[in-house]
Design a protein around this motif. Structure first.
Motif, short mmCIF file in Angstrom:
data_model
loop_
_atom_site.label_atom_id
_atom_site.label_comp_id
_atom_site.label_asym_id
_atom_site.label_seq_id
_atom_site.Cartn_x
_atom_site.Cartn_y
_atom_site.Cartn_z
N GLU A 123 30.28 -7.66 10.17
CA GLU A 123 31.32 -6.70 9.80
C GLU A 123 32.72 -7.24 10.08
OE1 GLU A 123 32.69 -2.19 11.11
OE2 GLU A 123 30.80 -3.05 11.82
N ARG A 127 35.57 -7.96 7.31
CA ARG A 127 36.86 -7.28 7.42
C ARG A 127 38.01 -8.27 7.43
NH1 ARG A 127 37.41 -2.87 12.00
NH2 ARG A 127 35.90 -1.91 10.57
N LYS A 128 37.86 -9.36 8.13
CA LYS A 128 38.95 -10.36 8.17
C LYS A 128 39.13 -11.04 6.82
CE LYS A 128 40.74 -14.13 10.95
NZ LYS A 128 41.99 -13.40 11.23
N ARG A 145 41.97 0.53 2.57
CA ARG A 145 40.95 -0.46 2.87
C ARG A 145 40.25 -0.14 4.21
NH1 ARG A 145 38.34 -3.36 -0.46
NH2 ARG A 145 40.30 -3.74 -1.53
N GLU A 146 41.02 0.37 5.15
CA GLU A 146 40.43 0.75 6.43
C GLU A 146 39.45 1.90 6.25
OE1 GLU A 146 40.43 -0.32 9.44
OE2 GLU A 146 41.85 -1.99 9.20
N LEU A 149 36.32 0.53 4.89
CA LEU A 149 35.55 -0.17 5.93
C LEU A 149 34.89 0.81 6.88
CD1 LEU A 149 37.94 -3.16 6.69
CD2 LEU A 149 35.76 -3.22 5.48
N ASP A 153 31.08 1.13 7.76
CA ASP A 153 30.55 1.22 9.12
C ASP A 153 29.52 2.34 9.25
OD1 ASP A 153 32.13 -0.88 9.81
OD2 ASP A 153 33.73 0.36 10.69
#
Length: 282
Positions: A123, A127-128, A145-146, A149, A153
């Motif tokens: 993950e 994400r990076k 985008r968060e 993500l 999750d």
């Protein structure tokens, strides 16, 4: 944001405890060669996964993604080896299986921690790769985008829960198989006991018939003895009658005839007494 590369201390402690416990149990319990081979493969895969975790700390993002994927594959192989160890342990004796159960439990806990660590690293790498340091991506803000993500999750968490539920169902299936085996053994024991009870019942019936036959024979023998005793008593009574009562009557009649003929017995009187005694006895 920095990636969580650091190896968890709890995972290291679990690994060390499982290794020490396996060494202690290895000295006390003799396992099969197949179980020892699977255990050796499992430990090797654990060490390789730990090595991949250390390599990911200093690797660039592209190489880190490959390493994380490699760690995931090795975790799957380790899970397969652990399953083979469980199946092999179920074929052993009860005391051997009970002695190996703590070691297998620690192996499962260590593998679960490593798989969780692989998911976290995967993950973090994704994400990076998706979110650079600040700015927007394809016209979308970093906040959107968060949120994506975070949804990812939640999906990953739900997947982990499903995997855990699958593990529990497999364990329940194994327990059910053990219970079915125990029930089958108990059924065989009950069948043998029922057959023994039937044989005992047939023997009891035969013994009862023999005893009844012996009782009847004893009754007939008792009746025969009584009949013989009665017959002997009658014979002895008749003999006593003739010997005592019959002899005295004959002597008195002979004496009377002698007196009638005249005083002293003569030859004619003796002859007459002889004829009278002969007629009396006949």
């Amino acid at each position: 944001s920095s990636l969580p590369w650091r190896f968890p201390p709890l995972l290291a402690r679990v690994s060390h405890v499982s290794c020490a416990l396996s060494v202690i149990l290895g000295m006390a319990v003799t396992v099969s060669e197949l179980y020892a081979e699977y255990e050796s493969d499992f430990k090797r895969l654990q060490d390789e996964i730990d090595g991949v975790f250390l390599e990911v700390e200093t690797a660039p993002p592209e190489r880190a993604a490959k390493k994380v994927a490699e760690a995931g594959r090795k975790a799957v192989e380790a899970d397969q080896a652990l399953r083979q160890m469980d199946m092999e342990a179920k074929t052993m004796h009860t005391h051997q299986k009970a002695a190996l159960e703590p070691s297998l439990r620690l192996y499962r806990a260590g593998l679960a921690e490593r798989r969780k660590r692989v998911a976290q690293l995967k993950e973090a790498v994704e994400r990076k790769a998706l979110i650079p340091e600040g700015g927007t991506i394809l016209g979308k803000s970093t906040q959107e985008r968060e949120r994506m993500l975070q949804a990812n999750d939640r999906m990953s968490s739900a997947t982990a829960q499903l995997h855990h539920a699958r593990q529990q169902s497999l364990e329940a299936e194994a327990i059910a198989a053990d219970v079915a085996s125990d029930l089958r053994q108990q059924r065989e024991t009950i069948s043998r006991a029922r057959a023994n009870v039937g044989e005992i019942g047939s023997n009891y019936g035969m013994a009862k018939r023999i005893i009844e036959m012996m009782q009847r024979r004893q009754d007939w023998n008792r009746i025969a003895v009584r009949v013989i005793a009665c017959f002997m008593f009658v014979v002895m009574a008749v003999a006593a009658y003739f010997m005592l009562g019959g002899g005295s009557g004959g002597g008195a009649a002979a004496a009377a005839s002698d007196l009638q003929v005249g005083g002293a017995p003569s030859g004619g009187g003796r002859l007459l007494r002889g004829h009278m005694r002969a007629s009396w006895h006949t």
